[in-house]
Write a protein that holds these residues in place. Structure first.
Motif, PDB file in Angstrom:
ATOM      1  N   GLU A  64       0.855  -1.235  -0.020  1.00 19.78           N
ATOM      2  CA  GLU A  64      -0.155   0.035  -0.026  1.00 19.78           C
ATOM      3  C   GLU A  64       0.709   1.108   0.086  1.00 19.78           C
ATOM      4  N   ARG A  65       1.951   1.346   0.627  1.00 17.49           N
ATOM      5  CA  ARG A  65       2.754   2.537   0.713  1.00 17.49           C
ATOM      6  C   ARG A  65       4.094   2.202   0.046  1.00 17.49           C
ATOM      7  N   VAL A  66       4.244   1.318  -0.872  1.00 15.55           N
ATOM      8  CA  VAL A  66       5.583   0.883  -1.641  1.00 15.55           C
ATOM      9  C   VAL A  66       6.200   2.281  -2.115  1.00 15.55           C
ATOM     10  N   ALA A  67       7.244   2.556  -2.083  1.00 17.10           N
ATOM     11  CA  ALA A  67       8.175   3.516  -2.662  1.00 17.10           C
ATOM     12  C   ALA A  67       8.391   3.513  -4.148  1.00 17.10           C
ATOM     13  N   LEU A  68       8.400   4.637  -4.614  1.00 16.91           N
ATOM     14  CA  LEU A  68       8.637   4.656  -6.186  1.00 16.91           C
ATOM     15  C   LEU A  68      10.223   4.579  -6.462  1.00 16.91           C
ATOM     16  N   ILE A  69      10.773   4.049  -7.507  1.00 13.33           N
ATOM     17  CA  ILE A  69      12.058   4.345  -8.035  1.00 13.33           C
ATOM     18  C   ILE A  69      12.049   4.620  -9.380  1.00 13.33           C
ATOM     19  N   GLY A  70      13.184   5.374  -9.948  1.00 17.83           N
ATOM     20  CA  GLY A  70      13.002   5.685 -11.236  1.00 17.83           C
ATOM     21  C   GLY A  70      14.087   5.021 -12.355  1.00 17.83           C
ATOM     22  N   LEU A  71      13.962   4.645 -13.269  1.00 20.27           N
ATOM     23  CA  LEU A  71      14.840   4.392 -14.435  1.00 20.27           C
ATOM     24  C   LEU A  71      14.782   5.399 -15.538  1.00 20.27           C
ATOM     25  N   GLN A  72      16.085   5.661 -15.746  1.00 22.95           N
ATOM     26  CA  GLN A  72      16.230   6.460 -17.097  1.00 22.95           C
ATOM     27  C   GLN A  72      17.465   6.025 -17.895  1.00 22.95           C
ATOM     28  N   VAL A  73      17.094   5.986 -19.221  1.00 24.56           N
ATOM     29  CA  VAL A  73      17.947   5.370 -20.082  1.00 24.56           C
ATOM     30  C   VAL A  73      18.215   6.465 -21.254  1.00 24.56           C
ATOM     31  N   ARG A  74      19.266   7.190 -21.477  1.00 19.03           N
ATOM     32  CA  ARG A  74      19.398   7.912 -22.497  1.00 19.03           C
ATOM     33  C   ARG A  74      20.769   7.854 -22.992  1.00 19.03           C
ATOM     34  N   LEU A  75      20.962   8.721 -24.229  1.00 16.36           N
ATOM     35  CA  LEU A  75      22.383   8.762 -24.921  1.00 16.36           C
ATOM     36  C   LEU A  75      23.086  10.235 -24.319  1.00 16.36           C
ATOM     37  N   SER A  76      24.351  10.077 -24.250  1.00 14.46           N
ATOM     38  CA  SER A  76      24.990  11.152 -23.866  1.00 14.46           C
ATOM     39  C   SER A  76      26.368  11.154 -24.517  1.00 14.46           C
ATOM     40  N   GLY A  77      26.435  11.944 -25.670  1.00 10.75           N
ATOM     41  CA  GLY A  77      27.803  11.734 -26.599  1.00 10.75           C
ATOM     42  C   GLY A  77      27.870  10.366 -27.063  1.00 10.75           C
ATOM     43  N   PRO A  78      29.262   9.845 -26.899  1.00 16.84           N
ATOM     44  CA  PRO A  78      29.386   8.468 -27.284  1.00 16.84           C
ATOM     45  C   PRO A  78      28.919   7.368 -25.958  1.00 16.84           C
ATOM     46  N   HIS A  79      28.173   7.885 -25.282  1.00 15.99           N
ATOM     47  CA  HIS A  79      27.796   6.770 -24.018  1.00 15.99           C
ATOM     48  C   HIS A  79      26.333   6.600 -24.047  1.00 15.99           C
ATOM     49  N   LEU A  80      25.909   5.419 -23.769  1.00 17.48           N
ATOM     50  CA  LEU A  80      24.490   4.925 -23.145  1.00 17.48           C
ATOM     51  C   LEU A  80      24.698   5.331 -21.629  1.00 17.48           C
ATOM     52  N   VAL A  81      23.602   5.847 -21.129  1.00 17.04           N
ATOM     53  CA  VAL A  81      23.790   6.141 -19.874  1.00 17.04           C
ATOM     54  C   VAL A  81      22.563   5.509 -19.066  1.00 17.04           C
ATOM     55  N   LEU A  82      22.711   4.816 -18.161  1.00 19.17           N
ATOM     56  CA  LEU A  82      21.650   3.977 -17.292  1.00 19.17           C
ATOM     57  C   LEU A  82      21.595   4.644 -15.848  1.00 19.17           C
ATOM     58  N   GLU A  83      20.435   5.255 -15.784  1.00 18.41           N
ATOM     59  CA  GLU A  83      20.401   5.702 -14.187  1.00 18.41           C
ATOM     60  C   GLU A  83      19.172   5.384 -13.627  1.00 18.41           C
ATOM     61  N   VAL A  84      19.308   5.066 -12.208  1.00 20.27           N
ATOM     62  CA  VAL A  84      18.276   4.479 -11.290  1.00 20.27           C
ATOM     63  C   VAL A  84      18.308   5.584 -10.172  1.00 20.27           C
ATOM     64  N   TRP A  85      17.216   6.135  -9.843  1.00 20.19           N
ATOM     65  CA  TRP A  85      17.161   6.916  -8.754  1.00 20.19           C
ATOM     66  C   TRP A  85      16.049   6.106  -7.758  1.00 20.19           C
ATOM     67  N   ASP A  86      16.451   6.306  -6.554  1.00 21.22           N
ATOM     68  CA  ASP A  86      15.701   5.891  -5.265  1.00 21.22           C
ATOM     69  C   ASP A  86      15.854   7.025  -4.316  1.00 21.22           C
ATOM     70  N   GLY A  87      14.802   6.867  -3.285  1.00 24.53           N
ATOM     71  CA  GLY A  87      14.621   7.741  -2.084  1.00 24.53           C
ATOM     72  C   GLY A  87      15.677   7.959  -1.083  1.00 24.53           C
ATOM     73  N   SER A  88      16.336   6.786  -1.077  1.00 28.01           N
ATOM     74  CA  SER A  88      17.432   6.650   0.080  1.00 28.01           C
ATOM     75  C   SER A  88      18.963   7.703  -0.282  1.00 28.01           C
ATOM     76  N   HIS A  89      19.263   8.065   0.789  1.00 31.19           N
ATOM     77  CA  HIS A  89      20.468   8.735   0.698  1.00 31.19           C
ATOM     78  C   HIS A  89      21.717   7.980   0.982  1.00 31.19           C
ATOM     79  N   ASP A  90      21.573   6.612   1.175  1.00 31.01           N
ATOM     80  CA  ASP A  90      22.872   5.775   1.342  1.00 31.01           C
ATOM     81  C   ASP A  90      23.331   5.160   0.121  1.00 31.01           C
ATOM     82  N   ALA A  91      24.581   5.338   0.024  1.00 34.14           N
ATOM     83  CA  ALA A  91      25.350   5.027  -0.967  1.00 34.14           C
ATOM     84  C   ALA A  91      25.364   3.554  -1.123  1.00 34.14           C
TER      85      ALA A  91
END
Length: 172
Positions: A64-91
């Motif tokens: 019922e109160r599950v958190a959201l995470i985010g996936l982003q896939v994009r191109l940046s110059g000569p690279h494919l960039v895979l990014e995942v966001w979450d609400g935690s501050h812990d590395a």
């Protein structure tokens, strides 16, 4: 660019693999799909472990109160960039598991298979863990639509702000 909000549940890694594979096929980068899917699966798994529900047969009340995470896939110059966001501050921390351990190798795989990887802490909150892969081909599909898919629903504003901030900052 492809952006997808996901519920931080045990099914998120599978969904992220499918999204990345389909996006790369559409962009004419199918040769990068397997490696990219593995990397994003590891990043999403860590995000779920940091903020979500990890049990496969979780009770509805836990969802019922599950958190959201985010996936982003994009191109940046000569690279494919895979990014995942979450609400935690812990590395996330790379572990050194023994030879018989069944888990603990995810970040080692990400580091080994990517040209670059790391963590950013956007002002919007949480963290974005990313991996960059050198492009193996010139994209042929629509890799840069005019506007990304937006998350809709509870908590999605923070997700979009964090990923927009990462976009504005570039991929360095």
């Amino acid at each position: 660019m492809t952006r997808l909000p996901l519920a931080a549940t045990a099914t998120a890694p599978r969904c992220s693999r499918m999204v990345v594979t389909q996006a790369l096929r559409a962009w004419g980068l199918a040769a990068m799909a397997d490696t990219s899917a593995l990397i994003v699966s590891e990043l999403v798994t860590n995000a779920v472990r940091a903020t979500g529900v990890t049990e496969r047969d979780a009770e509805y009340s836990a969802l019922e109160r599950v958190a959201l995470i985010g996936l982003q896939v994009r191109l940046s110059g000569p690279h494919l960039v895979l990014e995942v966001w979450d609400g935690s501050h812990d590395a996330p921390t790379e572990r050194r598991p023994d030879a018989n351990a069944e888990d603990g190798r995810g970040l080692l795989l990400v580091r080994t298979m990517s040209a670059s990887c790391g963590v950013r802490w956007p002002e919007a909150g949480g963290k974005v863990v990313f991996a960059m892969l050198a492009l193996e081909a010139v994209p042929t599909g629509a890799a840069h639509p005019s506007s990304p898919l937006r998350a809709n629903g509870r908590g999605s504003g923070r997700l979009d702000r964090a990923l927009d901030e990462v976009l504005a900052a570039g991929s360095s």
